[in-house]
Design an enzyme around this catalytic site. Structure first.
Site, PDB file in Angstrom:
ATOM      1  N   ASP A  95       0.860  -1.192   0.000  1.00 45.90           N
ATOM      2  CA  ASP A  95       0.000   0.000   0.000  1.00 45.90           C
ATOM      3  C   ASP A  95       0.890   1.233   0.000  1.00 45.90           C
ATOM      4  OD1 ASP A  95      -2.178   1.941   1.145  1.00 45.90           O
ATOM      5  OD2 ASP A  95      -3.235   0.022   0.996  1.00 45.90           O
TER       6      ASP A  95
ATOM      7  N   HIS B  54      -4.079   6.440   3.991  1.00 44.36           N
ATOM      8  CA  HIS B  54      -4.591   5.210   3.377  1.00 44.36           C
ATOM      9  C   HIS B  54      -3.878   3.982   3.935  1.00 44.36           C
ATOM     10  CE1 HIS B  54      -5.466   2.294   0.132  1.00 44.36           C
ATOM     11  NE2 HIS B  54      -6.537   3.020  -0.087  1.00 44.36           N
TER      12      HIS B  54
ATOM     13  N   SER C 177     -11.163  -0.157  -0.280  1.00 47.95           N
ATOM     14  CA  SER C 177      -9.856  -0.210   0.384  1.00 47.95           C
ATOM     15  C   SER C 177      -9.995  -0.541   1.857  1.00 47.95           C
ATOM     16  CB  SER C 177      -9.141   1.141   0.264  1.00 47.95           C
ATOM     17  OG  SER C 177      -8.667   1.345  -1.034  1.00 47.95           O
TER      18      SER C 177
END
Ligand code: CA
Ligand code: CA
Length: 409
Positions: free
Chosen positions: A132, A187, A346
């Site tokens: 990621d 994220h 996600s």
């Protein structure tokens, strides 16, 4: 025909690799096809993804494809299986709403995680790679959960364990795009927290709060990355001992190298959990990669809402998307010792990665296929609002544990 020719003909039948016309062109089929409509994403014309005959990957540079073919591929042709251009990929980012510290674990409760925790099963002993953007390893709820590389001494500027990476103690970065933002990202940190945030040190309850996270970073903080960096991050995760790899990204173009990387992970018995994407599309019709690969070691995940419906923006597909998982209004860790709500597939994928970690800690001898089967066979299907996914349902780890105990007595 003399004996010599007969022998060589026989050899060609039985040793195809030696006689098939392997050439620089056959191992590098994209060469000269920079503008192919099959390829999305800008080719990096001086960077190449090389897969070797042993299955491993490297990225290499040269002035251009012709020079690379002459000076690199041809001299080593026997050892090279496949070559691609590296490509720039831009990944979707999710909305983030910071909040003050309180507990909101609706997703963990919806999938039955507290019942599994009450049996002493927390994901202990299972490594999950977060391939990621940057994970904030200093976050108090993440730091105790990072799988440190014991052979590496941090911050001494040396590659102590000789794996080719300097100071990869908390994980490794493969972000190579010039000018990329390499600061901790919401994220990556949010995804890591959903999987394994340590509930002893804050209000976020990771699905598998004693699993270990391997940060393998290839996405910059502005969402940019490259296909070659993704392949290297996946390979690193496997070498570090990941049983599960979370891939909350997609849309990768020219997928041959990425598919080959997934095949290597399949061969190594690693489960890969992939976000379906947030375009509101049917990926059976409009494929997204890696969401649409449908490998036997892959689970592709759609996002369920708090009211247990498919979110309007989640990708779906009765064939290629396997399950739904909570993906709306998800509370998890973000940089700066903070927590925030985010949403997206996600966020749904790490619920499945955490579930796999819980199951594997209960049955360490299970195979990736058995873990996948247990999850897919145990979804909750609500009459009247079935999810548009292969199993029609949303994951339930409590039921999956019961199923796994039947599959692996
Ligand atoms: Ca190292
Ligand atoms: Ca070092």
């Amino acid at each position: 025909m003399d004996v010599q020719k007969i022998l060589s003909a026989v050899a060609c039948v039985f040793v195809l690799a030696a006689c098939s016309k392997k050439s620089a062109e056959s191992v590098f089929p994209e060469n000269g096809a920079l503008d192919s409509s099959a390829c999305r994403g800008q080719a990096i014309e001086n960077k190449f993804i090389v897969q070797w005959e042993d299955g491993s990957f490297t990225t290499e540079t040269a002035a251009n494809a012709d020079e690379f073919k002459e000076t690199f591929i041809k001299p080593q042709l026997d050892n090279i299986r496949h070559v691609d251009y590296d490509r720039v990929i831009q990944l979707q980012t999710s909305n983030e709403v910071r909040t003050t510290a309180f507990t909101d674990s609706w997703g963990q409760e919806r999938i039955g995680a507290p019942s599994v925790w009450s049996q002493g099963i927390y994901g202990q002993g299972v490594k999950v790679a977060v391939v990621d953007a940057y994970v904030d390893v200093s976050h108090p709820q993440l730091l105790p959960r990072i799988a440190v590389n014991a052979g590496e001494i941090p911050n001494n500027g040396k590659d102590d364990d000789g794996n080719g990476l300097i100071d990869d103690y908390y994980g490794a970065s493969f972000v190579s795009q010039p000018g990329s933002n390499q600061t901790p990202s919401s994220h990556g940190s949010h995804v890591a927290g959903i999987i394994a945030a340590d509930s002893r040190y804050g209000s976020v309850e990771g699905v598998a709060p004693q699993a270990q996270i391997i940060p393998a970073q290839f996405i910059s903080n502005d969402g940019g990355g490259s296909l070659g960096d993704a392949v290297l991050a996946l390979q690193y995760s496997a070498k570090r001992g990941a049983k599960v790899i979370n891939a909350s990204w997609g849309g990768a173009p020219c997928v041959a190298s990425l598919r080959n990387a997934f095949s290597e992970l399949q061969r190594q018995g690693i489960l890969v959990v992939v976000a379906a994407g947030n375009d509101g599309r049917d990926v059976d019709v409009y494929p997204e990669f890696p969401a649409s690969f449908n490998m036997s070691n892959q689970i592709t995940v759609a996002a369920a809402s708090v009211s247990d419906f498919m979110t309007s923006w989640s990708n779906r597909g009765f064939n290629l998307v396997h399950v739904a998982a909570p993906g709306e209004r998800i509370l998890s860790t973000v940089p700066g010792n903070s927590i925030a709500y985010m949403e997206g597939t996600s966020m749904a994928a790490p619920f499945v990665s955490g579930t796999a970690a819980l199951l594997w800690s209960a049955k360490p001898e299970a195979t990736a296929s058995q873990i996948k089967e247990a999850i897919l066979r145990s979804v909750d299907v609500e009459a009247g609002h079935e999810f548009k996914v292969n199993t029609r349902g949303r994951i339930n780890v409590e039921k999956a544990l019961t199923t796994l105990r039947q599959l692996v007595p």
